[in-house]
Write a protein that holds these residues in place. Structure first.
Motif, mmCIF file in Angstrom:
data_model
loop_
_atom_site.group_PDB
_atom_site.id
_atom_site.type_symbol
_atom_site.label_atom_id
_atom_site.label_comp_id
_atom_site.label_asym_id
_atom_site.label_seq_id
_atom_site.Cartn_x
_atom_site.Cartn_y
_atom_site.Cartn_z
ATOM 1 N N THR A 1 0.837 -1.194 0.000
ATOM 2 C CA THR A 1 0.000 0.000 0.000
ATOM 3 C C THR A 1 0.876 1.249 0.000
ATOM 4 N N VAL A 2 0.244 2.389 -0.215
ATOM 5 C CA VAL A 2 0.975 3.664 -0.151
ATOM 6 C C VAL A 2 1.598 3.836 1.228
ATOM 7 N N LEU A 3 0.838 3.574 2.268
ATOM 8 C CA LEU A 3 1.354 3.748 3.629
ATOM 9 C C LEU A 3 2.506 2.790 3.907
ATOM 10 N N GLU A 4 2.408 1.565 3.467
ATOM 11 C CA GLU A 4 3.493 0.604 3.677
ATOM 12 C C GLU A 4 4.769 1.050 2.972
ATOM 13 N N ASN A 5 4.639 1.561 1.760
ATOM 14 C CA ASN A 5 5.822 2.078 1.056
ATOM 15 C C ASN A 5 6.442 3.242 1.829
ATOM 16 N N ALA A 6 5.593 4.134 2.314
ATOM 17 C CA ALA A 6 6.096 5.297 3.046
ATOM 18 C C ALA A 6 6.742 4.898 4.374
ATOM 19 N N MET A 7 6.161 3.932 5.057
ATOM 20 C CA MET A 7 6.734 3.471 6.319
ATOM 21 C C MET A 7 8.103 2.843 6.104
ATOM 22 N N GLN A 8 8.242 2.101 5.021
ATOM 23 C CA GLN A 8 9.545 1.516 4.711
ATOM 24 C C GLN A 8 10.555 2.606 4.376
ATOM 25 N N ALA A 9 10.118 3.614 3.628
ATOM 26 C CA ALA A 9 11.008 4.733 3.314
ATOM 27 C C ALA A 9 11.485 5.415 4.595
ATOM 28 N N LYS A 10 10.579 5.608 5.546
ATOM 29 C CA LYS A 10 10.951 6.229 6.820
ATOM 30 C C LYS A 10 11.961 5.374 7.573
ATOM 31 N N ALA A 11 11.727 4.071 7.590
ATOM 32 C CA ALA A 11 12.635 3.164 8.299
ATOM 33 C C ALA A 11 14.041 3.213 7.723
ATOM 34 N N LEU A 12 14.148 3.488 6.429
ATOM 35 C CA LEU A 12 15.444 3.545 5.764
ATOM 36 C C LEU A 12 16.090 4.924 5.838
ATOM 37 N N GLY A 13 15.361 5.918 6.334
ATOM 38 C CA GLY A 13 15.905 7.260 6.442
ATOM 39 C C GLY A 13 15.719 8.119 5.218
ATOM 40 N N LEU A 14 14.829 7.714 4.304
ATOM 41 C CA LEU A 14 14.551 8.530 3.131
ATOM 42 C C LEU A 14 13.675 9.718 3.529
ATOM 43 N N LYS A 15 13.879 10.838 2.852
ATOM 44 C CA LYS A 15 13.076 12.027 3.125
ATOM 45 C C LYS A 15 11.831 12.086 2.264
ATOM 46 N N GLU A 16 11.903 11.506 1.067
ATOM 47 C CA GLU A 16 10.807 11.609 0.117
ATOM 48 C C GLU A 16 10.604 10.283 -0.601
ATOM 49 N N ILE A 17 9.387 10.101 -1.110
ATOM 50 C CA ILE A 17 9.087 8.933 -1.924
ATOM 51 C C ILE A 17 7.962 9.316 -2.874
ATOM 52 N N ALA A 18 8.015 8.792 -4.071
ATOM 53 C CA ALA A 18 6.924 9.001 -5.026
ATOM 54 C C ALA A 18 6.241 7.673 -5.290
ATOM 55 N N ILE A 19 4.933 7.718 -5.348
ATOM 56 C CA ILE A 19 4.119 6.566 -5.733
ATOM 57 C C ILE A 19 3.843 6.727 -7.224
ATOM 58 N N THR A 20 4.479 5.902 -8.035
ATOM 59 C CA THR A 20 4.432 6.090 -9.491
ATOM 60 C C THR A 20 3.862 4.845 -10.148
ATOM 61 N N ASP A 21 2.567 4.651 -9.958
ATOM 62 C CA ASP A 21 1.946 3.480 -10.553
ATOM 63 C C ASP A 21 1.828 3.638 -12.062
ATOM 64 N N HIS A 22 1.612 2.503 -12.725
ATOM 65 C CA HIS A 22 1.632 2.470 -14.188
ATOM 66 C C HIS A 22 0.505 3.309 -14.777
ATOM 67 N N GLY A 23 0.783 3.851 -15.971
ATOM 68 C CA GLY A 23 -0.113 4.798 -16.614
ATOM 69 C C GLY A 23 -1.466 4.231 -16.996
ATOM 70 N N PHE A 24 -2.378 5.147 -17.294
ATOM 71 C CA PHE A 24 -3.779 4.817 -17.526
ATOM 72 C C PHE A 24 -4.001 3.867 -18.702
ATOM 73 N N GLU A 25 -3.110 3.877 -19.689
ATOM 74 C CA GLU A 25 -3.319 3.057 -20.881
ATOM 75 C C GLU A 25 -2.467 1.789 -20.884
ATOM 76 N N GLN A 26 -1.976 1.404 -19.709
ATOM 77 C CA GLN A 26 -1.364 0.089 -19.551
ATOM 78 C C GLN A 26 -2.520 -0.892 -19.380
ATOM 79 N N LEU A 27 -2.705 -1.769 -20.364
ATOM 80 C CA LEU A 27 -3.936 -2.540 -20.460
ATOM 81 C C LEU A 27 -4.069 -3.606 -19.382
ATOM 82 N N ALA A 28 -2.963 -4.106 -18.871
ATOM 83 C CA ALA A 28 -3.034 -5.184 -17.893
ATOM 84 C C ALA A 28 -3.259 -4.674 -16.469
ATOM 85 N N PHE A 29 -2.570 -3.594 -16.081
ATOM 86 C CA PHE A 29 -2.652 -3.174 -14.682
ATOM 87 C C PHE A 29 -2.405 -1.680 -14.486
#
Length: 258
Positions: free
Chosen positions: A19-47
């Protein structure tokens, strides 16, 4: 290599497992300041991410930022859809996004048959077979990349040359001139050492990203670290390490125009 921010991560909104929160929590645990959620574009037919899911994604990003203290951005890994450079992130959707990545992918709603034939089928065939891709295909892909960089405020080209073929030097020159980063992707081997040297020598700037599809890979740079032992890139040319934050082209575009 310790990242300041990891700007290419996926979630359950497309092809990821966390999830978004799980990704962010992992980023915090690693000491990252920022993270982007970059899911695949709208015209990717599978997902690809769905427009109807955007309000939920935006809420999740805001919540994750508040709960973790990590700056979480709403991003997208848009698809390159044709020789004219069209991507599947339309200008009317810009308001919903903070980070604009773009790459060549399979199973996309391409512009037309010619685009499908070159960006999917011909690339696929010449990836699978041990034969050199024809110059015509390389030129087509190169034009598609460059046209996209010239037309749209793309922050970074993802996994350049992965499962496709282009003149990496010419694409990197365009990225340099327009303020688009070349991503060093730590999930996929996408540039040979010789290709990376040619890209480096253009003076383009880089981001190192995990392309994480699972929470445990957030911030992972091992594959890139291994290649950078062989191909030397000045650390000050990589804008998301050593405490530095990137200057995103898309953000500047929105500040001027939206």
């Amino acid at each position: 290599m310790l990242l300041t921010g990891d700007y290419h991560t996926h979630t359950v909104y497309s092809h990821g497992k966390g999830t978004v929160l799980e990704n962010a929590m992992q980023a915090k645990a690693l000491g990252l300041k920022e993270i982007a959620i970059t899911d695949h574009g709208f015209e990717q037919l599978a997902f690809g991410i769905k427009h109807k899911k955007m309000p939920s994604l935006i809420r999740d990003v805001k919540e994750a930022t508040e709960k973790t203290g990590v700056q979480v951005y709403v991003g997208i890994e848009a698809n390159l859809c044709g020789e004219n450079g069209r991507t599947d992130l339309k200008s009317e959707d810009y308001k919903d996004f903070d980070v604009f990545l773009m790459g060549i992918h399979r199973f996309v709603k391409f512009n037309n048959f010619k685009s499908w034939y070159n960006l999917f089928w011909s690339n696929y065939i010449h990836t699978a077979l041990p034969v050199k891709p024809p110059k015509k295909l390389v030129d087509y892909n190169t034009r598609a990349y460059i046209n996209a960089i010239e037309k749209y405020p793309i922050d970074a080209v993802t996994h350049l040359n992965f499962l496709c073929f282009c003149n990496v030097e010419e694409v990197a020159k365009a990225a340099r001139d327009y303020g688009t980063y070349i991503e060093l992707n730590s999930k996929k081997k996408h540039l040979s050492d010789e290709e990376l040297e040619r890209v480096r020598d253009t003076g383009v700037r880089f981001l190192v990203n995990s392309d994480a599809h699972s929470v445990d890979r957030i911030g992972d740079t091992a594959l890139v670290d291994e290649q950078l032992e062989r191909v030397k890139i000045p650390r000050d040319r990589i804008d998301n390490i050593d405490g530095r934050l990137p200057n995103f082209r898309f953000r500047e575009y929105k500040e001027r125009n939206l």
